[in-house]
Design a protein around this motif. Structure first.
Motif, PDB file in Angstrom:
ATOM      1  N   ALA A  10      10.654  -6.533   8.941  1.00 41.46           N
ATOM      2  CA  ALA A  10      11.489  -6.215   7.776  1.00 41.46           C
ATOM      3  C   ALA A  10      11.858  -4.731   7.849  1.00 41.46           C
ATOM      4  O   ALA A  10      11.281  -3.983   8.642  1.00 41.46           O
ATOM      5  N   ALA A  11      12.830  -4.346   7.015  1.00 43.85           N
ATOM      6  CA  ALA A  11      13.251  -2.942   6.983  1.00 43.85           C
ATOM      7  C   ALA A  11      12.308  -2.152   6.086  1.00 43.85           C
ATOM      8  O   ALA A  11      11.933  -2.616   5.007  1.00 43.85           O
ATOM      9  N   PHE A  12      11.877  -0.974   6.543  1.00 45.38           N
ATOM     10  CA  PHE A  12      11.014  -0.113   5.738  1.00 45.38           C
ATOM     11  C   PHE A  12      11.556   1.307   5.735  1.00 45.38           C
ATOM     12  O   PHE A  12      11.791   1.875   6.782  1.00 45.38           O
ATOM     13  N   GLU A  13      11.768   1.814   4.559  1.00 50.85           N
ATOM     14  CA  GLU A  13      12.172   3.212   4.433  1.00 50.85           C
ATOM     15  C   GLU A  13      11.019   3.903   3.705  1.00 50.85           C
ATOM     16  O   GLU A  13      10.648   3.488   2.607  1.00 50.85           O
ATOM     17  N   ILE A  14      10.413   4.911   4.330  1.00 52.44           N
ATOM     18  CA  ILE A  14       9.230   5.536   3.730  1.00 52.44           C
ATOM     19  C   ILE A  14       9.516   6.989   3.388  1.00 52.44           C
ATOM     20  O   ILE A  14       9.961   7.755   4.242  1.00 52.44           O
ATOM     21  N   GLU A  15       9.293   7.329   2.120  1.00 52.15           N
ATOM     22  CA  GLU A  15       9.463   8.712   1.689  1.00 52.15           C
ATOM     23  C   GLU A  15       8.070   9.272   1.381  1.00 52.15           C
ATOM     24  O   GLU A  15       7.500   9.005   0.327  1.00 52.15           O
ATOM     25  N   PRO A  16       7.505  10.056   2.298  1.00 55.75           N
ATOM     26  CA  PRO A  16       6.145  10.554   2.077  1.00 55.75           C
ATOM     27  C   PRO A  16       6.111  11.607   0.972  1.00 55.75           C
ATOM     28  O   PRO A  16       7.001  12.444   0.895  1.00 55.75           O
ATOM     29  N   VAL A  17       5.117  11.524   0.102  1.00 61.84           N
ATOM     30  CA  VAL A  17       4.862  12.548  -0.912  1.00 61.84           C
ATOM     31  C   VAL A  17       3.366  12.867  -0.822  1.00 61.84           C
ATOM     32  O   VAL A  17       2.555  12.292  -1.533  1.00 61.84           O
ATOM     33  N   LEU A  18       3.021  13.743   0.121  1.00 56.43           N
ATOM     34  CA  LEU A  18       1.629  14.082   0.398  1.00 56.43           C
ATOM     35  C   LEU A  18       0.826  12.817   0.741  1.00 56.43           C
ATOM     36  O   LEU A  18       1.202  12.119   1.669  1.00 56.43           O
ATOM     37  N   ASN A  19      -0.252  12.522  -0.033  1.00 54.51           N
ATOM     38  CA  ASN A  19      -1.025  11.309   0.265  1.00 54.51           C
ATOM     39  C   ASN A  19      -0.459  10.068  -0.433  1.00 54.51           C
ATOM     40  O   ASN A  19      -1.058   9.009  -0.403  1.00 54.51           O
ATOM     41  N   HIS A  20       0.658  10.217  -1.102  1.00 55.26           N
ATOM     42  CA  HIS A  20       1.379   9.073  -1.664  1.00 55.26           C
ATOM     43  C   HIS A  20       2.646   8.842  -0.818  1.00 55.26           C
ATOM     44  O   HIS A  20       3.080   9.743  -0.109  1.00 55.26           O
ATOM     45  N   ALA A  21       3.223   7.667  -0.901  1.00 53.54           N
ATOM     46  CA  ALA A  21       4.512   7.422  -0.253  1.00 53.54           C
ATOM     47  C   ALA A  21       5.280   6.386  -1.051  1.00 53.54           C
ATOM     48  O   ALA A  21       4.698   5.430  -1.583  1.00 53.54           O
TER      49      ALA A  21
END
Lengths: 299, 228
Positions: free
Chosen positions: A77-88
């Motif tokens: 599947a398509a995954f777009e990940i926007e990291p925010v430190l230890n969260h995403a």
């Protein structure tokens, strides 16, 4: 003790202020709960065929990009990940349950904080001001948000024991109080295939609502049922896709204040967390009655 | 008139100023600005001072008050005038839970509504509420009067001792051992006096009176135990 706050922007022109105002409210509740802090915010909706998931890694040194590649390969599947430190913040067309199952099997150090179309949730141990600074909460725009400052009573102080707890798609819960029958209820809910990440009592309340909603209840019906099955004391604020709801136990053990103007509706454990909002001096202010469900939503 | 701005002076500093007058007969007048829902405003006064609070307060405003007159021009959070000994605390808005709890004397006037457990375990204070009270009000009340011009919630006067309760409107339900009692001329006169003192305009003849049936365990002489 614990502090809970909720803010719902009625006037779309004010949405830019949501994060800033919520931050002021939550910081005011610091001395009700200095152990950990968390927020859920409703913003940036994804497309109808997509799901937005907030992931939280117990390991601070996480390679989110690598995780995204693994997920893409295994779940096709398509995954777009926007990291925010230890969260995403993950945007995907995969099924949220498939991702949860995959994480449990392959990356158990990663938790699902929230999932839905609009919800995002951030939490960590420590003071509200640390959370707000670390995740740049003041800059967040959106329609509504909840916050929690925790004074731990019945389970450990860790990030995963912090509030808010997700309760199904775009739903989450923050809780002031404590439940006395959460162990029995957790066992029952596990038999109903509801998953728990901790031994926390509030997570059981969240899981209970998830179960009722899965069985076809409306949020109102689920809360009515919760009043019968949850033993203990509580003020809940529950975030929904287009608004939020407030419920106090039948004894009205834990405090709550609500206020409303033409621009916003707010709830908090104490008035001083509402007083900091612009327009509070002319707001309608009242104490919610025990065992009565209050809710707001966008038209 | 001494003006105290709580944006500039801490609660601790202001309360200390008050306590410095304790035991004296100084009649200072204070005006408290920017209370902003803060806790413990004007707690522990013990002098015949006049305190006006310009806004809403948080927990325990006027707690343990002795001799002072406190006028809150706004709402009050939980436990306003808790354990009041004498003097008067007036709330022009609404109050949260357990207003006037365990109060031993003096008067608490709430011009708006009071929420749950108003006057819980009261021991001599007179509480006059212009609006309504919520569930469990006057629970275990031992002495004093609770006057409610509006309605009362569930379990009014549960496990009551000797508090007299006067309600003008509807009572959702009476608590254990609380019963309606006859409103004699003596009670009408006492209620008229309380209303006048509280400066609340209502007709004492329109109220009903409630009190203890004195049937619970503690009222049975056979259950009395002398210390050995």
């Amino acid at each position: 003790m614990c502090g809970i706050v909720g803010l719902f922007i009625k006037n779309p022109a004010m949405e830019a202020n949501l994060g800033n105002w919520l931050s002021d409210m939550l910081i005011e509740m610091t001395d009700r709960g200095p152990d950990s802090a968390g927020i859920a915010i409703y913003r940036n909706p994804v497309a109808a065929n997509q799901t937005k998931i907030t992931l939280l890694s117990r390991d601070e040194d996480i390679d989110w990009k690598k995780l995204g590649e693994q997920l893409k390969k295994d779940l096709h599947a398509a995954f777009e990940i926007e990291p925010v430190l230890n969260h995403a913040i993950v945007t995907t067309d995969a099924n949220a349950d498939d991702i949860k199952t995959w994480l449990e099997q392959n990356r158990p150090e990663i938790l699902v904080n929230a999932s839905g179309k609009v919800i995002e949730a951030y939490k960590q141990i420590g003071l509200p001001e640390n959370l707000i600074e670390r995740f740049n909460v003041r800059k967040m725009q959106g329609t509504h948000a909840l916050g929690h400052s925790r004074m731990a009573t019945e389970s450990n102080v860790t990030t995963e024991h912090s509030h808010p707890f997700a309760t199904g798609e775009d739903l989450c819960l923050v809780h002031n109080g404590s439940l006395s029958n959460h162990n029995r209820l957790r066992t029952f809910l596990r038999d109903q295939k509801i998953k728990f990440q901790t031994d926390n009592d509030s997570e059981v309340a969240a899981g209970y609502l998830t179960w009722r909603l899965r069985e076809g209840d409306s949020l109102e019906q689920a809360l009515e049922a919760a009043m019968k099955d949850l033993d203990g004391f509580y003020t809940f604020a529950i975030g929904t896709q287009d608004g939020f709801a407030v419920l106090r136990d039948p004894i009205g053990c834990k405090p709550a204040v609500m206020a409303e103007t033409d621009d916003w509706a707010a709830m908090a454990s104490e008035f001083r967390a509402i007083e900091c909002l612009p327009g509070a001096e002319s707001a309608k202010i009242w104490e919610p009655e025990p065992s009565r469900i209050y809710s707001w939503q966008r038209d | 008139m001494i003006e105290i701005d709580l944006d500039k002076v801490t609660i601790r500093e202001f309360n200390q100023q008050l306590h410095d007058l304790n035991g004296t007969d100084k009649k200072e007048a204070y005006k408290i600005m920017n209370p902003r829902g803060k806790h413990s405003v004007a707690v522990g006064a013990d002098a015949p001072v006049d305190i006006t609070v310009e806004g809403h307060v948080g927990y325990y405003c006027g707690g343990m008050n002795k001799h002072a007159n406190i006028d809150i021009k706004g709402n009050a959070g939980p436990g306003v005038a808790e354990n009041i000994m004498s003097g008067c605390v007036r709330v022009q808005g609404n109050t949260s839970q357990y207003a006037g709890a365990t109060g031993r004397g003096g008067m608490l006037v709430i011009e708006g509504d009071a929420s749950s457990r108003c006057g819980i375990s009261m021991k001599g204070v007179d509480i006059v509420v212009g609006g309504s009270v919520d569930n469990m009000s006057a629970f275990m009340g031992q002495a004093g009067n609770l006057v409610v011009c509006g309605n009362a919630g569930h379990a009014l006067g549960d496990s009551l001792y000797e508090v007299k309760i006067y309600v003008q409107g509807e009572v959702k339900s009476l608590g254990a051992d609380c019963v309606e009692k006859e409103m004699t001329e003596e009670h009408v006169a006492k209620l008229a006096e309380l209303l006048e003192k509280a400066k609340i305009n209502a007709d004492p003849r329109k109220f009903r009176r409630y009190g203890s049936a004195r049937k619970l365990y503690n009222f049975k002489i056979d259950n009395a135990r002398l210390p050995e």
